[in-house]
Design a protein around this motif. Structure first.
Motif, PDB file in Angstrom:
ATOM      1  N   ALA A 176      54.946  33.342  44.793  1.00 12.62           N
ATOM      2  CA  ALA A 176      55.358  34.257  45.854  1.00 12.62           C
ATOM      3  C   ALA A 176      56.849  34.037  46.115  1.00 12.62           C
ATOM      4  CB  ALA A 176      54.557  34.011  47.123  1.00 12.62           C
ATOM      5  N   VAL A 177      57.625  35.120  46.095  1.00 11.68           N
ATOM      6  CA  VAL A 177      59.060  35.057  46.336  1.00 11.68           C
ATOM      7  C   VAL A 177      59.345  35.755  47.658  1.00 11.68           C
ATOM      8  CG1 VAL A 177      61.331  35.745  45.492  1.00 11.68           C
ATOM      9  CG2 VAL A 177      59.574  34.997  43.869  1.00 11.68           C
ATOM     10  N   LEU A 178      59.822  34.971  48.658  1.00  9.88           N
ATOM     11  CA  LEU A 178      59.946  35.469  50.027  1.00  9.88           C
ATOM     12  C   LEU A 178      61.369  35.310  50.546  1.00  9.88           C
ATOM     13  CD1 LEU A 178      56.736  33.811  51.551  1.00  9.88           C
ATOM     14  CD2 LEU A 178      56.931  36.023  50.382  1.00  9.88           C
ATOM     15  N   ASN A 179      61.713  36.176  51.473  1.00  5.90           N
ATOM     16  CA  ASN A 179      63.031  36.159  52.118  1.00  5.90           C
ATOM     17  C   ASN A 179      63.037  35.079  53.200  1.00  5.90           C
ATOM     18  OD1 ASN A 179      65.338  36.695  53.669  1.00  5.90           O
ATOM     19  ND2 ASN A 179      65.223  38.885  53.278  1.00  5.90           N
ATOM     20  N   ARG A 180      63.762  33.978  52.937  1.00  3.60           N
ATOM     21  CA  ARG A 180      63.750  32.831  53.854  1.00  3.60           C
ATOM     22  C   ARG A 180      64.459  33.145  55.164  1.00  3.60           C
ATOM     23  NH1 ARG A 180      62.782  29.473  56.774  1.00  3.60           N
ATOM     24  NH2 ARG A 180      62.419  27.243  56.509  1.00  3.60           N
ATOM     25  N   ASP A 181      65.349  34.139  55.153  1.00  2.00           N
ATOM     26  CA  ASP A 181      66.102  34.483  56.359  1.00  2.00           C
ATOM     27  C   ASP A 181      65.368  35.481  57.252  1.00  2.00           C
ATOM     28  OD1 ASP A 181      68.077  32.886  55.300  1.00  2.00           O
ATOM     29  OD2 ASP A 181      69.277  34.565  54.537  1.00  2.00           O
ATOM     30  N   ASN A 182      64.304  36.058  56.762  1.00  2.00           N
ATOM     31  CA  ASN A 182      63.577  37.063  57.521  1.00  2.00           C
ATOM     32  C   ASN A 182      62.712  36.423  58.592  1.00  2.00           C
ATOM     33  OD1 ASN A 182      60.790  38.985  57.459  1.00  2.00           O
ATOM     34  ND2 ASN A 182      62.726  40.067  57.672  1.00  2.00           N
ATOM     35  N   GLY A 183      62.612  37.076  59.740  1.00  2.00           N
ATOM     36  CA  GLY A 183      61.845  36.528  60.853  1.00  2.00           C
ATOM     37  C   GLY A 183      60.366  36.386  60.567  1.00  2.00           C
ATOM     38  N   GLN A 184      59.859  37.051  59.535  1.00  2.00           N
ATOM     39  CA  GLN A 184      58.433  36.979  59.194  1.00  2.00           C
ATOM     40  C   GLN A 184      58.146  36.015  58.044  1.00  2.00           C
ATOM     41  OE1 GLN A 184      56.199  38.540  61.170  1.00  2.00           O
ATOM     42  NE2 GLN A 184      58.038  39.030  62.355  1.00  2.00           N
ATOM     43  N   TYR A 185      59.139  35.200  57.676  1.00  2.00           N
ATOM     44  CA  TYR A 185      58.950  34.300  56.544  1.00  2.00           C
ATOM     45  C   TYR A 185      57.758  33.368  56.746  1.00  2.00           C
ATOM     46  CZ  TYR A 185      59.479  30.248  53.544  1.00  2.00           C
ATOM     47  OH  TYR A 185      59.225  29.221  52.671  1.00  2.00           O
ATOM     48  N   ALA A 186      57.690  32.709  57.891  1.00  6.10           N
ATOM     49  CA  ALA A 186      56.617  31.734  58.128  1.00  6.10           C
ATOM     50  C   ALA A 186      55.250  32.407  58.071  1.00  6.10           C
ATOM     51  CB  ALA A 186      56.827  31.044  59.474  1.00  6.10           C
ATOM     52  N   ARG A 187      55.169  33.617  58.609  1.00  8.31           N
ATOM     53  CA  ARG A 187      53.892  34.342  58.613  1.00  8.31           C
ATOM     54  C   ARG A 187      53.472  34.698  57.181  1.00  8.31           C
ATOM     55  NH1 ARG A 187      51.799  36.832  63.176  1.00  8.31           N
ATOM     56  NH2 ARG A 187      50.026  38.229  62.801  1.00  8.31           N
ATOM     57  N   LEU A 188      54.430  35.146  56.381  1.00 10.95           N
ATOM     58  CA  LEU A 188      54.136  35.485  54.995  1.00 10.95           C
ATOM     59  C   LEU A 188      53.766  34.248  54.189  1.00 10.95           C
ATOM     60  CD1 LEU A 188      57.014  38.033  54.340  1.00 10.95           C
ATOM     61  CD2 LEU A 188      54.580  38.575  54.399  1.00 10.95           C
ATOM     62  N   ALA A 189      54.501  33.150  54.389  1.00 10.20           N
ATOM     63  CA  ALA A 189      54.213  31.918  53.653  1.00 10.20           C
ATOM     64  C   ALA A 189      52.818  31.402  53.986  1.00 10.20           C
ATOM     65  CB  ALA A 189      55.267  30.859  53.973  1.00 10.20           C
ATOM     66  N   ALA A 190      52.439  31.489  55.257  1.00  4.28           N
ATOM     67  CA  ALA A 190      51.096  31.059  55.660  1.00  4.28           C
ATOM     68  C   ALA A 190      50.031  31.921  54.996  1.00  4.28           C
ATOM     69  CB  ALA A 190      50.966  31.110  57.179  1.00  4.28           C
ATOM     70  N   ALA A 191      50.285  33.226  54.920  1.00  6.12           N
ATOM     71  CA  ALA A 191      49.337  34.125  54.270  1.00  6.12           C
ATOM     72  C   ALA A 191      49.215  33.806  52.788  1.00  6.12           C
ATOM     73  CB  ALA A 191      49.774  35.569  54.469  1.00  6.12           C
ATOM     74  N   ALA A 192      50.325  33.469  52.148  1.00  2.00           N
ATOM     75  CA  ALA A 192      50.288  33.105  50.733  1.00  2.00           C
ATOM     76  C   ALA A 192      49.469  31.842  50.513  1.00  2.00           C
ATOM     77  CB  ALA A 192      51.706  32.918  50.207  1.00  2.00           C
ATOM     78  N   ARG A 193      49.660  30.874  51.397  1.00  4.88           N
ATOM     79  CA  ARG A 193      48.883  29.634  51.276  1.00  4.88           C
ATOM     80  C   ARG A 193      47.397  29.897  51.479  1.00  4.88           C
ATOM     81  NH1 ARG A 193      53.662  27.446  53.693  1.00  4.88           N
ATOM     82  NH2 ARG A 193      52.842  27.845  55.783  1.00  4.88           N
ATOM     83  N   ARG A 194      47.060  30.755  52.419  1.00  6.61           N
ATOM     84  CA  ARG A 194      45.639  31.081  52.637  1.00  6.61           C
ATOM     85  C   ARG A 194      45.044  31.744  51.402  1.00  6.61           C
ATOM     86  NH1 ARG A 194      47.535  32.622  57.760  1.00  6.61           N
ATOM     87  NH2 ARG A 194      47.499  34.837  57.174  1.00  6.61           N
ATOM     88  N   GLN A 195      45.872  32.414  50.631  1.00 11.15           N
ATOM     89  CA  GLN A 195      45.397  33.064  49.422  1.00 11.15           C
ATOM     90  C   GLN A 195      45.293  32.071  48.260  1.00 11.15           C
ATOM     91  OE1 GLN A 195      44.573  36.343  49.843  1.00 11.15           O
ATOM     92  NE2 GLN A 195      43.601  36.192  47.831  1.00 11.15           N
ATOM     93  N   GLY A 196      45.665  30.809  48.516  1.00 16.91           N
ATOM     94  CA  GLY A 196      45.539  29.770  47.496  1.00 16.91           C
ATOM     95  C   GLY A 196      46.778  29.565  46.659  1.00 16.91           C
ATOM     96  N   LEU A 197      47.906  30.150  47.076  1.00 19.22           N
ATOM     97  CA  LEU A 197      49.142  30.015  46.301  1.00 19.22           C
ATOM     98  C   LEU A 197      49.871  28.735  46.697  1.00 19.22           C
ATOM     99  CD1 LEU A 197      50.474  33.682  46.442  1.00 19.22           C
ATOM    100  CD2 LEU A 197      49.196  32.576  44.593  1.00 19.22           C
TER     101      LEU A 197
END
Length: 507
Positions: free
Chosen positions: A233-254
């Motif tokens: 998963a490649v995410l925008n670290r500066d975006n305010g939703q980064y933590a939310r997206l990263a958590a969702a990726a982890r829940r998906q097993g990534l």
């Protein structure tokens, strides 16, 4: 490999589907000649190329079965239908689907994906999807055979169509995935099965259909559903939703969550950039490798998305340094920043075409680019703005908020169309109010009458605002007459208009 396929390869055309392969993939039955071979797939009878398989899709306003005859007459190898249309000759080459033709096209896509050994990237985000997809196409094509979706075929019609067109022998595949409602992105990602998923950013777009930006982030996170456990998963670290997206990726097993931005922990970290009117100079560190490169597109938003591209290249196992060098020759994408010098008797003006789509974040980014573009002698910076669609109850407020980026860009004149742009226009300083109209059709002659030599004029609006009409009118000043072909392509209500509408880009 069949004899037909060998012949077509020798002729320089690669066969995507023989009749037997298409029938096996869809579970359909052949009617008429059964020795055909298709070198392309289309759902638009107006755009049939010789050798295409025409898929007769039932749209909200038109049924493609009514245009099977015209598609075959235009050179289609065969047509995928769900029944025998009236008026066809007995020997018409047909593949009759067991049920819905859209489902059968998706079945073609599934088989094409399964037989292709390429490495795949899926790209989504509130803004920057198509530009990022085209950048990936450009840098990867310089290294190996690369397939990417055409235009913005990113929805429930466009993705299966793009998969059905997938060559079996490419090395990389790049797919744009879009949505404007929750629950749409997951099925698309599960069809593509990307090895790498990029979320460019999450911004206030399609708010009409979401409770807030957090809900948009949750919908974007559906792209992770198609990735396997080894996916990146490649995410925008500066975006305010980064933590939310990263958590969702982890829940998906990534486990592989890579980020880009200016943040000190970003895997692709921007060290420095110099923004110019037509390009950007960038220094970055990508997974420990320091790179300096020239990006041939202007604007900080292009710089940030180039970092996501280089991360994806790294995740695919391609050459990152070579990809960075390729960025200096990245061509413009139509409707997303293309520039043209238009001569007038009193001197030329510069047209910046940003008419393809718009959101608050995209508006701000392109106005910043306009601000860095110097007019010629006696010229002005002019912004021509159409409504940003699907912003719900916050639409007027988000349009009014554009006053600040207009001021920062030192825009000299604003021309606007649409009810929401009226809210902005009424609050602008009187000195920069050019004109406001209800529609782009009304605004076009006003803008063409006002432009003069030395001006820099940027046109932007959501696709539904039809600001492309204004671009066409300005471009036609080059020849002194309206381009009938372009005008017709913007306004026509031809048979496949419903299919084209259904393929319209989603955020």
């Amino acid at each position: 490999m069949s004899e037909d396929k060998t012949v077509l390869r020798t002729a320089g055309k690669m066969v995507l589907w023989t009749a037997g392969e298409a029938a096996a993939a869809t579970g359909g039955r052949l009617a008429g000649p059964s020795a055909w071979a298709a070198t392309g797939v289309t759902i638009d009878s107006r755009k049939v190329a010789q050798g295409d398989l025409f898929v007769a899709i039932r749209g909200p306003n038109f049924d493609g079965h009514a245009f099977v005859g015209s598609a075959l007459a235009a050179g289609a190898a065969a047509a995928l239908v769900d029944h025998l249309p009236d008026g066809l000759p007995a020997d018409a080459p047909l593949l009759i689907a067991p049920a819905d033709t859209l489902e059968s096209m998706a079945a073609l896509g599934a088989v094409a994906r399964a037989r292709c050994g390429a490495r795949f990237v899926g790209v989504t985000g509130s803004v920057g999807k198509t530009g990022t997809k085209e950048t990936l196409r450009h840098v990867l094509s310089a290294q190996a055979s690369t397939y990417a979706t055409e235009g913005s075929l990113n929805n429930h019609w466009g993705v299966p169509l793009s998969l059905a067109r997938l060559p079996a022998d490419c090395t990389y595949g790049v797919f744009e995935l879009g949505m404007n409602h929750a629950g749409e992105l997951g099925p698309l990602s599960r069809q593509v099965k990307p090895h790498v998923a990029i979320v460019t950013t999450v911004e206030a777009a399609h708010l009409e259909f979401f409770s807030g930006v957090e809900a948009i982030a949750d919908a974007k996170a559906e792209i992770f559903e198609g990735l396997g456990p080894d996916g990146v998963a490649v995410l925008n670290r500066d975006n305010g939703q980064y933590a939310r997206l990263a958590a969702a990726a982890r829940r998906q097993g990534l486990a592989n969550i890579w980020s880009f931005g200016t943040h000190e922990d970003a895997d692709a970290r921007l060290i420095d950039c110099s923004l110019h009117a037509t390009c950007s100079a960038v220094t970055a560190v990508v997974r420990g490798e320091r790179l300096q490169y020239c990006l041939s597109q202007p604007g900080r938003h292009w710089v940030m998305n180039s970092l996501s591209v280089l991360l994806a290249v790294k995740a695919l196992g391609a050459d990152v340094a070579a990809a960075a060098r390729s960025l200096s020759s990245l061509p413009s994408v139509k409707g997303r920043g293309t520039r043209k010098r238009i001569p007038l008797p009193q001197g030329a003006f510069t047209l910046i075409d940003e008419s393809y789509n718009a959101s608050p974040a995209a508006m701000a980014a392109t106005l910043e680019v306009l601000g860095k573009t110097d007019p010629g002698a006696g010229g002005r910076r002019i912004a021509v703005l159409g409504d940003m669609r699907e912003l719900g109850d916050r639409a007027d407020a988000l349009h009014i908020a554009l006053a600040e980026p207009l001021r920062a860009a030192q825009v000299d004149a604003v021309y606007a169309c649409g009810p929401h742009m009226k809210a902005l226009f009424d609050r602008l300083p009187a000195a920069i109010r050019g004109a406001w109209t209800e529609t782009s059709v009304e605004l076009a002659p006003i803008v063409t009458g006002a432009v003069k030599g030395g001006d820099v004029i940027m046109v932007k609006g959501s696709l539904g605002s039809r600001t492309g009409l204004i671009v066409d009118a300005l471009a036609a000043l080059d020849s002194g007459r309206e381009s009938e072909d372009k005008a017709a392509s913007r306004t026509t209500n031809q048979p496949q208009a419903a299919a084209q509408s259904a393929q319209a880009p989603r955020g």
